[in-house]
Design a protein around this motif. Structure first.
Motif, PDB file in Angstrom:
ATOM      1  N   PRO A   1       0.698  -1.187  -0.085  1.00 48.88           N
ATOM      2  CA  PRO A   1       0.096   0.449   0.071  1.00 48.88           C
ATOM      3  C   PRO A   1       0.811   1.373   0.037  1.00 48.88           C
ATOM      4  O   PRO A   1       1.684   1.157   0.657  1.00 48.88           O
ATOM      5  N   VAL A   2       0.856   2.273  -0.969  1.00 48.04           N
ATOM      6  CA  VAL A   2       1.102   3.315  -0.786  1.00 48.04           C
ATOM      7  C   VAL A   2       0.384   4.746   0.209  1.00 48.04           C
ATOM      8  O   VAL A   2      -0.400   4.388   0.507  1.00 48.04           O
ATOM      9  N   LEU A   3       1.311   4.530   1.254  1.00 48.39           N
ATOM     10  CA  LEU A   3       0.964   5.839   2.601  1.00 48.39           C
ATOM     11  C   LEU A   3       0.823   6.877   1.891  1.00 48.39           C
ATOM     12  O   LEU A   3       1.593   7.324   1.059  1.00 48.39           O
ATOM     13  N   ARG A   4      -0.844   7.645   2.769  1.00 45.53           N
ATOM     14  CA  ARG A   4      -0.931   6.749   3.420  1.00 45.53           C
ATOM     15  C   ARG A   4      -2.582   6.314   2.963  1.00 45.53           C
ATOM     16  O   ARG A   4      -3.539   5.073   3.582  1.00 45.53           O
ATOM     17  N   ALA A   5      -3.680   6.934   1.495  1.00 53.16           N
ATOM     18  CA  ALA A   5      -4.491   6.255   1.535  1.00 53.16           C
ATOM     19  C   ALA A   5      -4.601   4.878   0.959  1.00 53.16           C
ATOM     20  O   ALA A   5      -5.756   4.013   1.065  1.00 53.16           O
TER      21      ALA A   5
ATOM     22  N   VAL B   1       7.627  12.014  -4.711  1.00 54.99           N
ATOM     23  CA  VAL B   1       9.094  12.345  -3.135  1.00 54.99           C
ATOM     24  C   VAL B   1       8.454  10.675  -2.028  1.00 54.99           C
ATOM     25  O   VAL B   1       7.524  11.279  -1.771  1.00 54.99           O
ATOM     26  N   GLU B   2      10.105  10.340  -2.180  1.00 52.96           N
ATOM     27  CA  GLU B   2       9.674   9.295  -1.463  1.00 52.96           C
ATOM     28  C   GLU B   2      10.606   8.966   0.187  1.00 52.96           C
ATOM     29  O   GLU B   2      11.178   9.394   0.027  1.00 52.96           O
TER      30      GLU B   2
ATOM     31  N   LEU C   1       4.879   1.776   1.176  1.00 50.64           N
ATOM     32  CA  LEU C   1       5.488   2.484   0.889  1.00 50.64           C
ATOM     33  C   LEU C   1       5.136   4.236   0.794  1.00 50.64           C
ATOM     34  O   LEU C   1       3.907   4.167   0.325  1.00 50.64           O
ATOM     35  N   GLY C   2       5.843   4.602   1.255  1.00 50.63           N
ATOM     36  CA  GLY C   2       5.995   6.284   1.469  1.00 50.63           C
ATOM     37  C   GLY C   2       6.315   6.818   0.645  1.00 50.63           C
ATOM     38  O   GLY C   2       7.366   6.987   0.041  1.00 50.63           O
TER      39      GLY C   2
ATOM     40  N   CYS D   1       4.189   5.725 -11.010  1.00 48.13           N
ATOM     41  CA  CYS D   1       5.152   5.115 -11.690  1.00 48.13           C
ATOM     42  C   CYS D   1       6.317   5.435 -10.333  1.00 48.13           C
ATOM     43  O   CYS D   1       6.882   3.735 -10.325  1.00 48.13           O
ATOM     44  N   ALA D   2       6.055   6.405  -9.401  1.00 47.32           N
ATOM     45  CA  ALA D   2       7.362   5.666  -8.511  1.00 47.32           C
ATOM     46  C   ALA D   2       7.157   4.629  -7.510  1.00 47.32           C
ATOM     47  O   ALA D   2       8.679   3.841  -7.470  1.00 47.32           O
TER      48      ALA D   2
END
Length: 213
Positions: free
Chosen positions: A76-80, A112-113, A100-101, A141-142
């Motif tokens: 999951p891409v944080l936070r959503a 921005v990671e 993944l933040g 994509c990131a």
């Protein structure tokens, strides 16, 4: 749509998405709607999973059953993306969850990671990347690149999202033609601020009731 994009067409998804769009939908109902759509996305996106057979015993007699062959991971891409995670864990209770933040810089709209919970070596056979919205496509994509750098082959990654813009979806699908993408609906436009229109608003804020004035 490109061949690697699957847009679900189902009346139950349409009605739930309509409820999510309403500004009057509160955080509890919004979380439930994201969960329900994510569950349906998960079921559709996992139809081709390989199975292994085993012999078991019921109270009446023996039977031949199946289990999922591959090790499953959720990213999951944080936070959503956390709003989609519980639904996928209902399908895969023992799945690994690798957060993944990534945030989108407000001026440049560039990703921005800032955080990664990926272990040093690949510990999964199939990874479901969870990102509720594909707006410009930059964040997706990131996040995908983080998984590729980790060592997961792109054909072992599936991107699941609730809503995408035509522009963002086309970007992701074009840049990664071997990536399988599952989305419940596609909106036609992006605003000058890079927001999907008509969209859902900020999914993270609506999930966790942190809406700004």
């Amino acid at each position: 749509m490109p061949d690697n994009v699957h847009v679900l067409k189902h009346p139950l998804i349409n009605t739930r998405l309509s409820q999510l769009r309403l500004t009057t939908t509160g955080p509890k109902e919004f979380r439930e709607g994201i969960h329900n759509i994510s569950l349906m996305l998960g079921i559709e996106a996992t139809r081709d999973l390989e199975e292994e057979q085993f012999t078991g015993q019921t109270p009446i007699g023996s039977f031949t059953g199946t289990t999922i062959k591959h090790r499953i991971a959720l990213a999951p891409v944080l936070r959503a993306g956390m709003g989609m995670t519980d639904a996928m864990l209902n399908l895969f209770p023992n799945a690994q969850v690798h957060h993944l933040g990534i945030f989108r810089e407000k001026t440049t709209l560039q990703p921005v990671e800032y955080y990664s919970k990926l272990p040093s070596t690949v510990t999964a056979d199939i990874v479901y990347l969870l990102d509720p919205l594909i707006a410009t496509g930059g964040t997706a994509c990131a996040a995908l690149q983080m998984l590729l750098d980790w060592g997961v082959p792109i054909k072992r990654i599936k991107l699941l999202c609730i809503l995408a813009s035509q522009t963002g979806l086309k970007r992701v699908a074009t840049e990664s033609p071997d990536l399988e993408i599952w989305v419940s609906s596609v909106d036609p436009e992006l605003t000058s601020r890079g927001l999907i229109s008509p969209g859902l608003g900020d999914t993270g804020d609506r999930l966790y009731n942190t809406l700004k004035d």
